[in-house]
Every structure is written in structure tokens, then in C-alpha cells.
Design a protein around this motif. Structure first.
Motif, PDB file in Angstrom:
ATOM      1  N   GLU A 109       1.038  -1.233   0.086  1.00 49.40           N
ATOM      2  CA  GLU A 109      -0.003  -0.083   0.013  1.00 49.40           C
ATOM      3  C   GLU A 109       1.012   1.300  -0.096  1.00 49.40           C
ATOM      4  O   GLU A 109       0.531   2.327  -0.463  1.00 49.40           O
ATOM      5  CB  GLU A 109      -0.842   0.015   1.154  1.00 49.40           C
ATOM      6  CG  GLU A 109      -1.920  -0.977   1.361  1.00 49.40           C
ATOM      7  CD  GLU A 109      -3.291  -0.919   0.496  1.00 49.40           C
ATOM      8  OE1 GLU A 109      -3.203   0.140  -0.372  1.00 49.40           O
ATOM      9  OE2 GLU A 109      -4.102  -1.755   0.434  1.00 49.40           O
ATOM     10  N   GLY A 112       1.696   1.845  -3.347  1.00 47.52           N
ATOM     11  CA  GLY A 112       0.469   2.369  -4.233  1.00 47.52           C
ATOM     12  C   GLY A 112       0.124   3.773  -3.781  1.00 47.52           C
ATOM     13  O   GLY A 112      -0.203   4.485  -4.807  1.00 47.52           O
ATOM     14  N   GLY A 113       0.248   4.292  -2.591  1.00 44.29           N
ATOM     15  CA  GLY A 113       0.090   5.687  -2.289  1.00 44.29           C
ATOM     16  C   GLY A 113       1.004   6.657  -2.730  1.00 44.29           C
ATOM     17  O   GLY A 113       0.655   7.752  -3.161  1.00 44.29           O
ATOM     18  N   ARG A 143      -2.375   3.371   2.810  1.00 47.02           N
ATOM     19  CA  ARG A 143      -2.268   3.842   1.561  1.00 47.02           C
ATOM     20  C   ARG A 143      -2.752   5.559   1.511  1.00 47.02           C
ATOM     21  O   ARG A 143      -2.022   6.088   0.672  1.00 47.02           O
ATOM     22  CB  ARG A 143      -3.689   3.169   0.796  1.00 47.02           C
ATOM     23  CG  ARG A 143      -3.920   3.627  -0.713  1.00 47.02           C
ATOM     24  CD  ARG A 143      -5.226   2.977  -1.086  1.00 47.02           C
ATOM     25  NE  ARG A 143      -5.313   1.767  -0.945  1.00 47.02           N
ATOM     26  CZ  ARG A 143      -6.281   0.726  -1.137  1.00 47.02           C
ATOM     27  NH1 ARG A 143      -7.557   1.328  -1.720  1.00 47.02           N
ATOM     28  NH2 ARG A 143      -6.481  -0.485  -1.310  1.00 47.02           N
ATOM     29  N   TYR A 224      -8.456   3.666  -7.684  1.00 46.71           N
ATOM     30  CA  TYR A 224      -7.538   2.696  -7.338  1.00 46.71           C
ATOM     31  C   TYR A 224      -7.936   1.320  -7.145  1.00 46.71           C
ATOM     32  O   TYR A 224      -9.384   1.140  -6.812  1.00 46.71           O
ATOM     33  CB  TYR A 224      -7.210   3.082  -5.738  1.00 46.71           C
ATOM     34  CG  TYR A 224      -5.820   2.635  -4.929  1.00 46.71           C
ATOM     35  CD1 TYR A 224      -4.931   3.336  -5.008  1.00 46.71           C
ATOM     36  CD2 TYR A 224      -5.758   0.999  -4.526  1.00 46.71           C
ATOM     37  CE1 TYR A 224      -3.876   2.701  -4.438  1.00 46.71           C
ATOM     38  CE2 TYR A 224      -4.806   0.739  -4.262  1.00 46.71           C
ATOM     39  CZ  TYR A 224      -3.661   1.356  -4.068  1.00 46.71           C
ATOM     40  OH  TYR A 224      -2.380   0.825  -3.626  1.00 46.71           O
TER      41      TYR A 224
END
Ligand code: RIB
Length: 280
Positions: A109, A112-113, A143, A224
Motif C-alpha cells: 500500500e 500504491g500511495g 494507502r 484505485y
């Protein structure tokens, strides 16, 4: 005729079956177990702890052999402890990061963030709006924190970032918050919106259309997950390997059923940016 005795049954708990994220996840599970003499009982808990507990109890009474749990449960949850006491194996994924007993499939995560922040910083026009859930599971907290940290690293001042909340991760909640955003920023000719998942982003597109604004000319929008709809709606998003996660969860559970004493397994998955027309 009765099933052969080696045929196993597993319980699969997801929070919201109507969200394609969890539908895709189950498809990955099904793809794997189809060839492995395992059947699955799927339940959707509506993100409701009481329902999750009730279903877990029922499935334990039905003597299922193991569980794949995508519904958020506290690591101290009495039902998880009961599974441990009864030696019923389980694999946790996605919204469950805290548990240190069961095998786990998690997603990076943090990565991803940061990918979200990097992309927002590159394409941004006008204020940046982050649409986040009121109640945040630990993966989603990670995230969002990574998005904020990433934006700060790209010198985007906190004053240029606005937060809006959704009650749950549904299209309906997305449209409701989208209407609010369109009303609050009615006079603004450029806007950038990131939604915590594709479901919410898809809901927001409806509000943008109803406000007669154009994506991406006036509003840049990013989601997302990369669920199936994202491609057809030309939505920029972060790809989570959802079906693979389901597949791997089923594989871990099967291996655990065959070898209850092996070391605890944790599989971490990477994500990637999928750039489409909504942020061009
Ligand atoms: O769409 C469901 C969302 O909640 C996904 O982003 C997933 O990671 C889950 O936690």
C-alpha cells in the motif's frame, strides 16, 4: 452419490460482494480450487462485524476445513482466536494487516500511495481533492498516509488539498460525495480528484457528468484497484493483482491444510500505475 471424503470445503468472507474487487478476488479463488477438490461457500458481510461473526460461527458448525477472510477483523477478534484454538486454518487478506498468526496475502500500500501522489503531482490542475472512507481499515490508512506523504514530497501545500469522506466504498456513496464536491467547487474551472477505490471513483463520474463538467478537461479523476470497469470507463487507477491474490490465498490455504505445521507465510504483492484518459 456422496462426495469423495477428500473433497474439502472452505468458507470465504468478503465485505461487499457487489464491489467487483471482491468478485474478482473470488474468481481467483475459484479458478484455483476448481482443480483441487475444494468447494467454497461465499458470504458477503456488508462490512458488518456482527454478520461476519455469525457467518463464521455457522461455517464452523458446518465443519468447513478452512477460511479465506477478506472482511476486516481485529487481530484480537474472538472468532479468530476460536479458529486458532480449533486449529482451523485461515488466510487473511487485504483489509487485515494486523494479525500475526494466519497466513496472509498483503499488498504494498505504501508503494500504491506513492504512485498515486506522483501521478497526481504530475497531472494536477487546480485544487486536489482526496475522497477517503470515514472508517478506514489498516491497509487503507497506510494507502492514504502514503498519498499524503507523497504529495508533501512533491511540494504540494496542504492548503491545496481538500478531504471529503464517504460512508462506504460504493458507487452510491461516490455519487453523493461527488455532488457535494461539484456544488462546493461549482465556480472552479480546474479540479483534480483521487478516490480511494474505483467504485467510489465510478460513482463520482456520475456527479461530474450531471454537473456538465468534462473529464479530464475540467476534472481529472483517478481511482484505485483497476477493477474491470476502470478499463471501460477509461479511468486512471492503480492496478492491484486482485485475481492473483485470490488464487494465491486459495493456494496458501490448501498448502496449510496439507501441512498444518509449516512456517507462517506472508505474500506481499506489488501494484502499478495504469494511466488512462481520465487524467490525460
Ligand atoms: O474496493 C475495495 C477496496 O477496499 C480496495 O481498494 C481494497 O484494497 C479494499 O481494502
Amino acid at each position: 452419490t456422496r462426495l469423495a471424503t477428500q473433497q474439502r470445503t472452505i468458507g470465504v468472507l468478503v465485505p461487499q460482494i457487489q464491489n467487483p474487487f471482491f468478485g474478482n478476488l473470488f474468481r481467483g479463488i475459484q479458478d484455483y480450487i476448481y482443480n483441487e477438490a475444494i468447494d467454497a461457500i461465499l458470504v458477503s458481510t456488508d462490512s458488518d462485524q456482527r454478520k461476519a461473526h455469525r457467518y463464521l460461527e455457522h461455517l464452523i458448525q458446518r465443519s468447513v476445513d478452512g477460511f479465506i477472510i477478506a472482511t476486516q477483523l481485529d487481530s484480537q477478534d474472538p472468532l479468530l482466536q476460536k479458529l486458532q484454538r480449533m486449529h482451523i486454518p485461515y488466510v487473511l487478506l487485504d483489509q487485515n494487516e494486523g494479525d500475526e498468526v494466519g497466513d496472509q496475502i498483503i499488498v504494498n500500500e505504501q508503494q500504491g500511495g506513492h504512485l498515486v501522489a506522483e501521478h497526481l503531482a504530475a497531472v494536477k490542475q487546480g485544487p486536489i481533492i482526496l475522497v477517503v472512507p470515514q472508517q478506514q481499515s489498516s491497509n487503507i490508512q497506510t494507502r492514504i498516509a502514503a498519498v499524503r506523504a507523497g504529495l508533501a514530497q512533491h511540494q504540494i501545500p496542504a492548503a491545496a488539498i481538500y478531504d471529503y469522506q464517504v460512508a462506504d466504498l460504493t458507487k452510491l456513496a461516490g455519487t453523493a460525495v461527488g455532488k457535494q464536491i461539484m456544488a462546493d467547487f461549482a465556480g472552479v474551472s480546474a479540479l483534480t480528484i483521487w478516490a480511494v477505490d474505483d467504485e467510489v471513483a465510478i460513482g463520482i463520474t456520475k456527479a461530474i457528468q450531471q454537473a456538465h463538467k468534462q473529464i479530464p478537461a475540467t476534472v481529472k479523476l483517478m481511482g484505485y484497484d483497476d477493477t474491470d470497469y476502470a478499463e471501460y470507463l477509461n479511468l486512471t487507477t492503480i492496478h492491484q493483482p486482485i485475481t492473483t491474490m485470490g488464487h494465491k490465498a486459495a493456494e496458501l490455504l490448501k498448502e496449510r491444510l496439507e501441512d498444518p505445521t509449516r512456517l507462517r507465510q506472508v505474500i506481499i504483492n506489488d501494484v502499478k500505475l495504469i494511466q488512462r484518459g481520465s487524467t490525460k
